[in-house]
Design a protein around this motif. Structure first.
Motif, PDB file in Angstrom:
ATOM      1  N   SER A  35      35.955  21.609  37.982  1.00 57.85           N
ATOM      2  CA  SER A  35      36.520  20.895  37.539  1.00 57.85           C
ATOM      3  C   SER A  35      35.431  19.374  37.907  1.00 57.85           C
ATOM      4  O   SER A  35      34.802  18.511  36.769  1.00 57.85           O
ATOM      5  CB  SER A  35      36.758  19.551  38.861  1.00 57.85           C
ATOM      6  N   PHE A  72      42.444  13.190  36.771  1.00 61.91           N
ATOM      7  CA  PHE A  72      40.579  13.456  35.604  1.00 61.91           C
ATOM      8  C   PHE A  72      41.075  11.611  34.850  1.00 61.91           C
ATOM      9  O   PHE A  72      39.455  11.542  34.671  1.00 61.91           O
ATOM     10  CB  PHE A  72      40.795  14.497  34.100  1.00 61.91           C
ATOM     11  N   PHE A  77      42.744  18.892  37.633  1.00 64.47           N
ATOM     12  CA  PHE A  77      41.947  17.649  37.938  1.00 64.47           C
ATOM     13  C   PHE A  77      43.276  17.001  38.150  1.00 64.47           C
ATOM     14  O   PHE A  77      42.588  15.932  36.689  1.00 64.47           O
ATOM     15  CB  PHE A  77      40.770  17.448  36.932  1.00 64.47           C
TER      16      PHE A  77
END
Length: 410
Positions: free
Chosen positions: A225, A402, A399
């Motif tokens: 990530s 994000f 994620f």
């Protein structure tokens, strides 16, 4: 920010931020499976915001595990298969579309006596599992692939023999068997391991920790990530990852730090976290073997596309069997931004003829429902003229925040 319509408007601009990234779902799911088999109470803290982890925990609760939420993690109070309630009915479980979630659960559930029907989602229904099922049949499990995908019934046999597991396409089959048999007299040996050796080493390290008596675990940050925000900082400014205080060598994608340094970027671990600054010096193309870090390839391809010159990424064929055909999707992105590229199927390498100039026109990208392709699509949009990105909800797989992280700069 709402992702209600699963699309997002991306503006082309610099990136300068202090951020925090998710913890590793790969580490978390391995630790959770082992904790669910351990006879002692086990706590796991700093769990990631990941659908793969959530889906795994939901299935474990269905089969009888007592999982209590504590602080920023969980405590698993009992163990499988002792917690299993005998049933004459087929028990349906829904692991989602994650490779680790689904594959780890298959031999795990085969330890029990009930019949389980496993119904994954999306592309996971097409991804390879035949080698894993053959191993379970050899161990005495009853396995049936059907319209609902898979039913299985254990228990598998106690054995002191060595079990060889084909690792030519993925290490997840060997890992799934090693995790489920960690407290049995079975030695699992991966055969023809071509990819993700570090993740196998992570598995062995965690098993060793459990056998030595460790019962409290903290999940480290996820370098897969983190690669996306580091790439964005490298291309568009500066980033400080506040919750990265060490390099986890058991995560193969941690090699991205050394790759960035090799390219010519300034990356350093400080008392405040991992710090990266984009460089005004000449950035060098790379020739890199990706066999140990296939999840890193989308980010590497983006970086190579932004560097003047010819870069080569090797050993990529495993990408065809991920949540999407990632090799094909990466080439689509390169073509969209007029980045010349050539894939040699026989030699299994991709050449990217990068360029540091930016494409000014706005684009609209419709990626597949694949978190890594969605995130790298965002990088391409922001590095160039911006535009609109679809399928954004799929980032929740690894994620979940994000878009908040990449848009809330200091």
């Amino acid at each position: 920010m709402s992702l209600k319509n699963s699309q997002f408007s991306v503006e082309a601009r610099e990136f300068k931020a202090n951020i925090r990234v998710p913890s590793s779902k790969s580490y978390a799911n391995r630790a959770i499976i082992l904790a669910a088999l351990c006879k002692d109470e086990v706590s796991i803290r700093n769990l990631p915001l990941s659908h793969d982890v959530t889906n795994l925990l939901n299935v474990l609760r269905v089969v009888g595990l007592r999982i209590v939420e504590v602080d920023d993690g969980i405590c698993i109070e009992n163990s499988f298969p002792e917690c299993e309630s005998s049933s004459n009915e087929i028990i349906k479980v829904f692991p989602g579309d994650g490779g680790t979630t689904t594959r780890f659960l298959i031999p795990f559930l085969a330890l029990g006596k009930n019949t389980y029907q496993i119904e994954p989602e999306g592309r996971m229904r097409e991804r390879p599992i035949a080698d894993l099922l053959e191993s379970l049949v050899d161990l005495g499990a009853s396995v049936n692939q059907c319209d609902s995908w898979l039913t299985l019934k254990g228990p598998i046999k106690e054995s002191s023999k060595r079990l060889n597991a084909d690792a030519s396409k993925t290490t997840q089959h060997a890992t799934a068997l090693a995790l489920s048999l960690a407290f049995h007299n079975v030695v699992v040996s991966p055969v023809d391991m071509k990819y993700s050796k570090s993740y196998w080493e992570m598995t062995m390290s965690l098993i060793d920790c459990f056998k030595k008596g460790q019962r409290d675990f903290v999940v480290p940050v996820d370098f897969s990530s983190m690669s996306y925000v580091l790439a964005l900082g490298a291309d568009r400014g500066e980033v400080l990852v506040e919750n990265c205080t060490l390099i986890d060598d058991h995560q193969s994608d941690s090699v991205f730090i050394e790759v960035l340094k090799e390219m010519g970027f300034s990356v350093s671990l400080t008392a405040k976290g991992l710090h990266l600054v984009s460089s005004k010096e000449i950035i060098k193309p790379i020739d890199f073997d990706c066999s140990n870090c296939p999840d890193l390839v989308p980010t590497l391809a983006f970086m190579c596309s932004r560097i003047d010159g010819e870069s080569k990424l090797r050993n990529l064929s495993v990408l065809k069997y991920k949540e999407s055909d990632r090799l094909l999707e990466i080439q689509k992105l390169l073509d969209l931004y007029l980045i010349d590229n050539t894939y040699d199927e026989q030699e299994d390498f991709l050449i990217i003829y990068g360029k540091s100039s930016r494409e000014s026109s706005r684009k609209e990208i419709f990626p597949p429902d694949d978190h890594r392709i969605v995130m790298v699509s965002y990088l391409f949009l922001r590095a160039h003229g911006g535009g609109v990105l679809h399928s954004t909800s799929s980032v929740s797989k690894s994620f979940g925040n994000f878009f908040e992280v990449v848009t809330n700069e200091e």
